[in-house]
Motif scaffolding. Structure first.
Motif, PDB file in Angstrom:
ATOM      1  N   CYS A   1       0.830  -1.218   0.000  1.00 12.13           N
ATOM      2  CA  CYS A   1       0.000   0.000   0.000  1.00 12.13           C
ATOM      3  C   CYS A   1       0.860   1.262   0.000  1.00 12.13           C
ATOM      4  O   CYS A   1       0.578   2.225  -0.713  1.00 12.13           O
ATOM      5  CB  CYS A   1      -0.924   0.017   1.212  1.00 12.13           C
ATOM      6  SG  CYS A   1      -2.183  -1.276   1.186  1.00 12.13           S
TER       7      CYS A   1
ATOM      8  N   GLU B   1       4.019   1.591  -0.997  1.00 13.15           N
ATOM      9  CA  GLU B   1       4.814   1.721  -2.223  1.00 13.15           C
ATOM     10  C   GLU B   1       3.971   2.113  -3.431  1.00 13.15           C
ATOM     11  O   GLU B   1       4.508   2.565  -4.441  1.00 13.15           O
ATOM     12  CB  GLU B   1       5.543   0.397  -2.507  1.00 13.15           C
ATOM     13  CG  GLU B   1       6.668   0.103  -1.520  1.00 13.15           C
ATOM     14  CD  GLU B   1       7.286  -1.273  -1.753  1.00 13.15           C
ATOM     15  OE1 GLU B   1       6.768  -2.006  -2.639  1.00 13.15           O
ATOM     16  OE2 GLU B   1       8.269  -1.612  -1.077  1.00 13.15           O
ATOM     17  N   ASN B   2       2.651   1.923  -3.322  1.00 11.28           N
ATOM     18  CA  ASN B   2       1.774   2.195  -4.466  1.00 11.28           C
ATOM     19  C   ASN B   2       0.557   3.017  -4.040  1.00 11.28           C
ATOM     20  O   ASN B   2      -0.570   2.746  -4.445  1.00 11.28           O
ATOM     21  CB  ASN B   2       1.297   0.877  -5.089  1.00 11.28           C
ATOM     22  CG  ASN B   2       2.438  -0.024  -5.496  1.00 11.28           C
ATOM     23  OD1 ASN B   2       3.025   0.137  -6.545  1.00 11.28           O
ATOM     24  ND2 ASN B   2       2.769  -0.986  -4.630  1.00 11.28           N
ATOM     25  N   SER B   3       0.807   4.036  -3.204  1.00  5.76           N
ATOM     26  CA  SER B   3      -0.303   4.793  -2.611  1.00  5.76           C
ATOM     27  C   SER B   3      -0.821   5.887  -3.546  1.00  5.76           C
ATOM     28  O   SER B   3      -1.012   7.021  -3.148  1.00  5.76           O
ATOM     29  CB  SER B   3       0.138   5.404  -1.277  1.00  5.76           C
ATOM     30  OG  SER B   3       1.278   6.223  -1.504  1.00  5.76           O
ATOM     31  N   SER B   4      -1.013   5.516  -4.807  1.00  2.57           N
ATOM     32  CA  SER B   4      -1.466   6.507  -5.789  1.00  2.57           C
ATOM     33  C   SER B   4      -2.994   6.630  -5.825  1.00  2.57           C
ATOM     34  O   SER B   4      -3.521   7.599  -6.355  1.00  2.57           O
ATOM     35  CB  SER B   4      -0.975   6.109  -7.188  1.00  2.57           C
ATOM     36  OG  SER B   4      -1.408   4.792  -7.501  1.00  2.57           O
ATOM     37  N   SER B   5      -3.683   5.660  -5.266  1.00  2.81           N
ATOM     38  CA  SER B   5      -5.152   5.699  -5.320  1.00  2.81           C
ATOM     39  C   SER B   5      -5.744   5.820  -3.916  1.00  2.81           C
ATOM     40  O   SER B   5      -5.129   5.430  -2.917  1.00  2.81           O
ATOM     41  CB  SER B   5      -5.692   4.433  -5.990  1.00  2.81           C
ATOM     42  OG  SER B   5      -5.532   3.310  -5.155  1.00  2.81           O
ATOM     43  N   GLU B   6      -6.959   6.348  -3.868  1.00  4.63           N
ATOM     44  CA  GLU B   6      -7.677   6.497  -2.606  1.00  4.63           C
ATOM     45  C   GLU B   6      -7.967   5.134  -1.991  1.00  4.63           C
ATOM     46  O   GLU B   6      -7.907   4.965  -0.771  1.00  4.63           O
ATOM     47  CB  GLU B   6      -8.977   7.255  -2.861  1.00  4.63           C
ATOM     48  CG  GLU B   6      -9.622   7.808  -1.619  1.00  4.63           C
ATOM     49  CD  GLU B   6     -10.823   8.677  -1.955  1.00  4.63           C
ATOM     50  OE1 GLU B   6     -11.817   8.133  -2.488  1.00  4.63           O
ATOM     51  OE2 GLU B   6     -10.766   9.894  -1.708  1.00  4.63           O
TER      52      GLU B   6
END
Length: 546
Positions: free
Chosen positions: A471, A473-478
């Motif tokens: 999460c 490392e890839n927290s680009s989305s809500e």
């Protein structure tokens, strides 16, 4: 006028027998068989193709024999003898190669692709389709490239890749939509195939729940086929349009009374056309669709009567595939009653006899849902496991994921957490291969919960931390931020249960930070109640939405 056509051919056949011209006799037999196929009289058609094939062999007429074998394969597919059909097509293909008929060879390959798709051999079907495409390029027949795209779209549909199927059909549509000048007018290169391609595109849009697009494309196909006077094609299309009318364009299951009437009128138009040309199979299909629409409308008794009538006609025609489809609809429309199980099992048996893997998987899914509704959890699990095996063979990743989710949910109900762990691990592998970070994090959270319920707190902590790392490392989305908050929450609860108060407090601070960032409504139903550590076992109760 198929009856007058058949009468002429029967007279021609009698003259051929008198003059002892075997090749002409075989030609007449195959033409009569073609008409029987069109009318749905499969047994009669097969008998005529067999006679023609025998005559061609005796007269060493290789081209005639190859054509008769292709006709035989079509009847065997309808009769449910799929592998016999494949053998006949392979024999026809060998003849075409031997005599150097490259156009006929490409046609055999396309028929083989269709047969392989029906029995679930999708990788072989793709390979054969590409061979047909290559031959078409060598033969300089550009439109055959579009036929290959249509076949590949069908394979993608069976594999559950609807986006690729839509792209393939749109490429084929663009090819068929090209025009040429005829006198002073522009005309389509092949209006028949363009109409057929648009019809298939409408089918895929309907499967993808894009009902508004499906309506739009069906209407285009209807105008085109009506102008081209393609009676069979337009009648089949109107049947599907009638069925679609019982679903609103926004996907609602409760369309208006006017929409139901519009759908029934479309099917009635088709019925009238099929009666005119004497197609018993077409008539039966219209009756089947009328029954489905009536059941959806709420007229259950009338609808089921129509379905039984359609089934009787399909039985008379020995059309196993259509019988299986009718039993499936009867099972689905039986108001979730035990009688529905009987119908679905009959459909399943016919699908297996016909080696129809995709149809078998569809039956198993409906059967699993019904068993679950009736409280037969073990029976439902068996159906989902069988469906999972078939979907793996068909390489349908979306359906594999769905099967695994249902199996997880059912085993959670039975509190068999070791089985749940096995299936969640498979879900994680699929998500990882597809770079679906949210699904992978969700799978790891569920694995951690399983570890806790199985007494492995170290395993639970490890999986919660792995999910958290994905999460972060890839927290680009809500959605991944919501998942991150859930990871911190579960770690806080775990640490609190182990007496690791400081670590628990650190995780809770992270939860509060994300709560402010996202808003409390976004995390409603996600977070645990921190003030009740003694109820930890309940807080880690597994929940799955399927």
């Amino acid at each position: 006028d198929t009856s007058a056509c058949t009468k002429c051919l029967e007279e021609a056949l009698a003259l051929c027998k008198q003059s002892l011209i075997s090749s002409s006799e075989a030609e007449c037999l195959m033409n009569i068989a073609d008409i029987h196929c069109r009318q749905g009289d499969i047994v009669q058609a097969k008998a005529h193709y067999q006679r023609a094939c025998k005559l061609c062999k005796e007269q060493l007429d290789s081209m005639g024999e190859a054509r008769a074998l292709c006709g035989l394969s079509e009847t065997d597919l309808s009769l449910g003898d799929s592998y016999a059909a494949i053998d006949e097509l392979l024999e026809s293909l060998a003849i075409r190669k031997k005599v150097g008929d490259r156009k006929g060879e490409a046609e055999c390959l396309r028929r083989l692709s269709h047969a392989y798709t029906l029995v679930g051999k999708l990788s072989t079907a793709r390979k054969v389709t590409e061979q047909a495409r290559q031959l078409a390029m060598e033969n300089g027949i550009a439109l055959d490239d579009a036929k290959a795209d249509m076949l590949l779209a069908k394979i993608d549909m069976e594999a559950g890749d609807l986006d690729s199927a839509i792209e393939g059909l749109q490429r084929a549509r663009d090819m068929y939509a090209k025009t040429v000048m005829l006198g002073n007018n522009k005309v389509f290169i092949d209006p028949h195939m363009l109409g057929q391609c648009l019809g298939e595109l409408g089918n895929v849009f309907m499967l993808a729940s894009k009902f508004d697009r499906s309506h739009e494309v069906y209407e285009q196909a209807e105008q085109l086929l009506e102008a081209a006077e393609e009676i069979d094609e337009i009648s089949n299309l109107r049947c599907r349009m009638g069925l679609l009318a019982s679903v609103r364009k926004d996907g609602s299951t409760k369309p208006s009374a006017e929409m139901f009437e519009h759908g029934l009128q479309k099917i009635a138009q088709s019925l009238q056309a099929f009666e005119k040309i004497g197609s018993r199979k077409g008539i039966a299909r219209c009756i089947l669709y009328t029954g489905i629409v009536l059941c959806r409308k709420g007229e259950q008794q009338k609808g089921m009567q129509k379905l039984r009538l359609a089934l009787d006609i399909f039985k008379e025609l020995s059309d196993k595939r259509s019988m299986a489809e009718t039993f499936l609809e009867m099972g689905v429309l039986s108001s979730s009653s035990p009688q529905g199980v009987v119908y679905l099992e009959q459909s399943l048996m016919l699908r297996r006899e016909a080696s129809d893997l995709a149809g078998e998987a569809k039956c198993l899914r409906s059967l699993a849902d019904l068993h679950s509704y009736l409280g037969n959890s073990r029976a439902s699990i068996k159906c989902w496991q069988d469906c999972l095996s078939l979907k793996k063979e068909l390489q349908d990743n979306a359906a594999i994921k769905q099967c695994l989710e249902h199996l997880c949910a059912l085993y959670i109900q039975l509190e068999d957490y070791s089985r749940v762990s096995d299936y969640i691990s498979q879900l994680r592998d699929i998500a990882h291969s597809q770079r679906d970070h949210d699904s992978e994090a969700q799978a790891l959270l569920l694995l951690g919960k399983c570890n806790f319920n199985l007494g492995s707190t170290s395993g639970a902590e490890e999986n919660f931390k792995l999910a958290l790392r994905i999460c972060q490392e890839n927290s680009s989305s809500e959605q991944l931020l919501v998942r991150e908050a859930e990871c911190h929450d579960k770690l806080a609860q775990l640490y609190l249960d182990q007496g690791r108060t400081k670590e628990s407090q650190v995780e809770l601070e992270q939860v509060q930070r994300l709560k402010k960032k996202l808003g409390k409504d976004m995390l409603r139903g996600i977070l645990s109640k921190v003030e009740r550590p003694n109820s930890l076992k309940k807080l880690f109760h597994l929940k799955m939405k399927t």
